[in-house]
Each structure stands twice: as C-alpha cells, then as structure tokens.
Design an enzyme around this catalytic site. Structure first.
Site, PDB file in Angstrom:
ATOM      1  N   TYR A 201       0.973  -1.413  -0.217  1.00 25.39           N
ATOM      2  CA  TYR A 201      -0.058   0.291   0.079  1.00 25.39           C
ATOM      3  C   TYR A 201       0.787   1.287  -0.124  1.00 25.39           C
ATOM      4  CZ  TYR A 201       1.259   1.111   5.390  1.00 25.39           C
ATOM      5  OH  TYR A 201       1.609   1.459   6.218  1.00 25.39           O
TER       6      TYR A 201
ATOM      7  N   LYS B  61       6.433  -2.267   1.800  1.00 24.09           N
ATOM      8  CA  LYS B  61       5.074  -1.880   2.404  1.00 24.09           C
ATOM      9  C   LYS B  61       3.989  -2.265   2.590  1.00 24.09           C
ATOM     10  CE  LYS B  61       3.374   2.864   3.455  1.00 24.09           C
ATOM     11  NZ  LYS B  61       3.872   3.811   4.221  1.00 24.09           N
TER      12      LYS B  61
ATOM     13  N   GLU C  64      12.218   2.696  14.183  1.00 24.95           N
ATOM     14  CA  GLU C  64      11.644   3.495  13.467  1.00 24.95           C
ATOM     15  C   GLU C  64      10.416   2.919  14.536  1.00 24.95           C
ATOM     16  OE1 GLU C  64      10.167   2.801   9.369  1.00 24.95           O
ATOM     17  OE2 GLU C  64      10.026   0.520  10.081  1.00 24.95           O
TER      18      GLU C  64
ATOM     19  N   LEU D 275      10.953   1.338   7.068  1.00 24.80           N
ATOM     20  CA  LEU D 275      10.801   1.674   5.562  1.00 24.80           C
ATOM     21  C   LEU D 275      11.668   3.293   5.085  1.00 24.80           C
ATOM     22  CD1 LEU D 275       8.090   1.319   3.853  1.00 24.80           C
ATOM     23  CD2 LEU D 275       7.033   3.828   5.356  1.00 24.80           C
TER      24      LEU D 275
END
Lengths: 284, 284
Positions: free
Chosen positions: B32, B147, B179, B204
């Site tokens: 996505y 992702k 993260e 990411l």
C-alpha cells in the site's frame, strides 16, 4: 459452486465478500484455523477452537459465537459442499472501520468467514515420497504462536522454494530451526530420539504437533523438545513435519542433502499411520 | 457517503468489497501507499508510485495500470469526495485465488483499491504539543522496507501505547531504535546533529524521510544516518518523527522522560515548516 459462510450468511463463493475497510484486509488484523476433514468428519475441532480463542485473546479480539455455533457452521459447510476429505478454513478479523492503526474504541463486530476445500490429505503423493525442503532465515514477526494471517513471508518463501525445485522451507532463527512454512519441524537423531523445538513465541503451537507428540510418548518413543541446528537436521536419520493438512509428512532432503536413505523413515511412517488412525477414530 | 475505487469501479463505500479469497485478506499478500493531500493536491505522488512499484517488484507482483492511470484515480477520488486536506490510500493485492501458500502460477489480476480520508494534517494538535512515545521491542517481520499490509504488530503496539496514555511507539531492535509504528524516527543530539537510522531492510524508506533529509542537507544542518540507542534518544536535545500524514511531528517524551524542555524543539519546528511549504509548493 462452493458455498461459503460470511457473517451469518451462506453464499455462493463468487458473492462471498468483505468490505475493503475490513481490518483483515487493511492491517492483517485477523486470525485463522484450518481443520482437517476425514470421512466427512472434523479432526480435533475443539483443539482448533481453543487455539482460535487464544489467538483472539492475545489480540484483544472477540468472537461473537459459541463453539457449538462454529461447529454447526463447519458441519453445514461440509454437508452442502460434500466434503469427504479436505479442510474447513475459519478466519476471524476485528471487523470493518475507517482505516486507523489504533484499534477502534467501540466494539466492532468481528468478520467471520468460513469456507471448505476438497483435498487428498491421506493418499497424498508427497506423504509417500517425502518432501524436499530448503532452509531460509526466519524473517517473520516474533509472535508466531498467534495464528494470524500475516503469512506473506511464509507464502513468499514457499513459492521461492518451489521455483528452486523444492517443496517447502524450514526457517532458521539464530542458527536453530523454528518450523516450516505452515508446519512444525522434527528430526530423528542417530540415537533414535525425536527432536522438535519446544513451544514458545517462535513457533505455532500445532494442534497436530500436540497429537503427534502424545502419540510418540504413548508409544514410549524417545522424544526431546529443544531447538536443533540445520547441521543436526542434515545429519539426522529421519526428518518430518506435521500440520493439519500435511498430517505427518516425511522430509527426505534438506538443502539438497539426502536424509537417511532418501525414503520416508520408519518413525515418520509409523507416526503418520497412528496419527491418521487416531484422528479418524476421534473425528466428530 | 464516500466514493471508493475498487478494480475499475467507483462505488459507494458500503458497496466497496473484495472477495474473501483475496490474497490480501487471507495472506496479507498486499502492499500500500498513503499520499497526503494539501489544498486538494497530491504530495510527492511520483515518490509514492516509485516505492509502490518497488514493493510490488520485491513480491513478484504486478500493477496492471500506469502511473498516469493511478494519478487519474487519485484526482477523481479527491474531486468526488471533496478532499481539501487528507490522504489517498492505495492498496494493491495479488488478487483472488483459492487459498494456497504458493503464489498462483497463472497471472492473477491484482486487486486495486483506493479510498480517501479527510484529515487535519497541517493544523494538527499533536504537531503543536508534540508526541509522547514509549519504546517497545521491534517484533515485526524483517523486511520493513517493503510496505506490506502486515501491520498488526504496529497496530497492536500503538493501541497498547494509547491504552497506557502515550501517543505512539518507537521500536527497538538489538538496542537500537528502528522507527515508529508508521513513521521514521529522529533525534537531535546535544551537539546539534540530527540522527536517523540509515536505510536498510529494518525500516520503511519513507518518502517524507527522503524529503526531510534533503531539506536538512539543503539548510546545511548537520545530519548523520546511523542507528541510535534508546539512551541516546532519552538524552537528546530534540526528537521527532516523519510520515506522509504526520509530516514532521515533534516528540516531547520517550518512556516518560521529557526530551529537551518538553516542548517542540527548534529543529523539528523549522523542518516541519520548511517541509510543509515545499510540499504545498510541489503538490500536483
């Protein structure tokens, strides 16, 4: 056409849908079970329900149905789809809500989906010839004890194994085998001891594993629940995996190294026969 | 009622569905993107499309549409839903097939879903007061650069953080921060250097991260791309996170320890202003 159950309705499979806002679709916020069907009857249904409720509970999720209700849906799907041998798949997701990482505050209605598949579980060619597995790093999330639909790594790894001419993968974490793509992993050492990794967050707490370990103990086969290395596996006398659909599946090569004489070994074969007999006898 | 795009059709949101056999639903076999909308225009659309195609490629998946076609869908959804400020969400899954861990041999048609959300991104209270984060072990799968919708751990961790009175989590792997739940993490050391983890499979590759790092370099702010520990973060002068929806969000406490003077710091505030200005100027 197959009949599928979705949230209280029995639907033709091409009309069986969920909202695009279902958290199962957007966040993999869903858990599942696969129950084998032998002779039109369900294998270890209550074991699967107990594990399903544990998975749900770990994720603060609810199942708005009793075991008896879920059992009735299983039986109705088996009946209308004429499943003699195969599986019933059950998935529960948190439900539909506008997309947000935070679980919705107010109680969502879970999405409950069940469908069947016809499969030859018993007279399965790989059960006879044995599986070729390759080892890959275990890159899954670290709560493999919760049976979520976060299956992409297993799916990708198994597909790559197939592309390389193998049947499945065994995953390796810090030098030790965890499990297969959708099955628990075992070896039989040169001294005849069955070795399989102990239960923890690193592996699925297999329903078939539980039954097979019990069979082995009943038969007074030596069995150790501890991690084993890839080297130990490659030099084992036998190797095998267990799952609801694979039952007990002999593994005859690991990373191209032949295990034993390259044929399904006596321990795996015996456990397969006994597990199958016991499952059929106790199916409901 | 919102209009949602599903596989070529613009539908009322309550009719926007996917098959229960969609591999996005059964295997989290889907990727996505979230594109911010400022002033009715798309922020860094091409960056998001480049990353989407990289995610798809890593998973041997196809997107049967050109960037221009996806852009047209974005613009149509923004128009019909009157989105001045908010997001466009795009999800591509491998498509529908009977359940099997193996990717289907024959080319499936990908499922393409897009929808919008109205959100106050710019005048956001947490952007003003700063976020309270707690640290948790990073238990996600080890390909966080792709992702995918395997977001359950992030969702669960953020929800638990909220239940404990915090806003978000920072995840920690082998002692170093990776993260946030859906954002990249930064600190400003006592010597004024901005520190953020370097790109790898552990995080990411944030589109906003890319833009903010570029802003910082253009402004000749000292910046180091390397891992940092939780202790380093707790004793930092400032901390902040970046994402398409959070923009640059100051972090004012970590595990209950106040960062700096407990107010959004000058580096984060300046980067937020500059990022916002530049994004609005370049939105399409």
């Amino acid at each position: 056409m197959r009949t599928v159950y979705v949230n209280g309705k029995y639907l033709p499979e091409n009309e069986a849908t969920v909202s695009v806002f279902d958290r199962g679709f957007l966040f993999a916020d869903a858990v599942y079970e696969v129950t084998a069907v032998f002779d039109g009857r369900l294998v270890d249904f209550h074991g699967h329900m107990t594990r399903l409720r544990r998975s749900l509970s770990e994720l603060q999720m609810e199942l708005p149905a009793s075991d008896a209700e879920i059992l009735a849906i299983h039986r109705e799907l088996v009946r209308v789809n004429n499943v003699t041998e195969g599986i019933v798949y059950t998935q529960v997701s948190r439900g539909s809500a506008d997309r947000d990482f935070l679980f919705p505050d107010v109680g969502l209605t879970s999405t409950v989906v069940l469908f069947t598949q016809h499969k030859n579980l018993i007279d399965n060619p790989t059960g006879r010839r044995g599986l070729h597995v390759i080892t890959v790093p275990d890159q899954r999330w670290r709560r493999c004890d919760i049976k979520t639909v976060q299956l992409l790594y297993s799916s990708l790894a198994k597909t790559r194994a197939k592309q390389q001419g193998a049947d499945d993968v065994w995953m390796v974490l810090d030098g030790f085998v965890t499990e297969g793509s959708s099955n628990n992993a075992y070896i039989v050492n040169q001294d005849g001891t069955i070795v399989t990794r102990e239960l923890s967050n690193d592996i699925l707490h297999g329903i078939t594993r539980h039954a097979v370990v019990r069979c082995a103990r009943n038969l007074q086969m030596p069995l150790a629940e501890r991690p084993f290395t890839v080297d130990e596996a490659r030099s084992a006398r036998e190797a095998f995996s267990t799952s609801a659909t694979g039952l007990v599946s002999p593994v005859t090569s690991i990373d191209g190294v032949t295990i034993g004489d390259g044929k399904p070994g006596p321990v795996a074969t015996r456990l397969r026969d006994i597990y199958l007999e016991s499952s059929r006898a106790n199916a409901i």
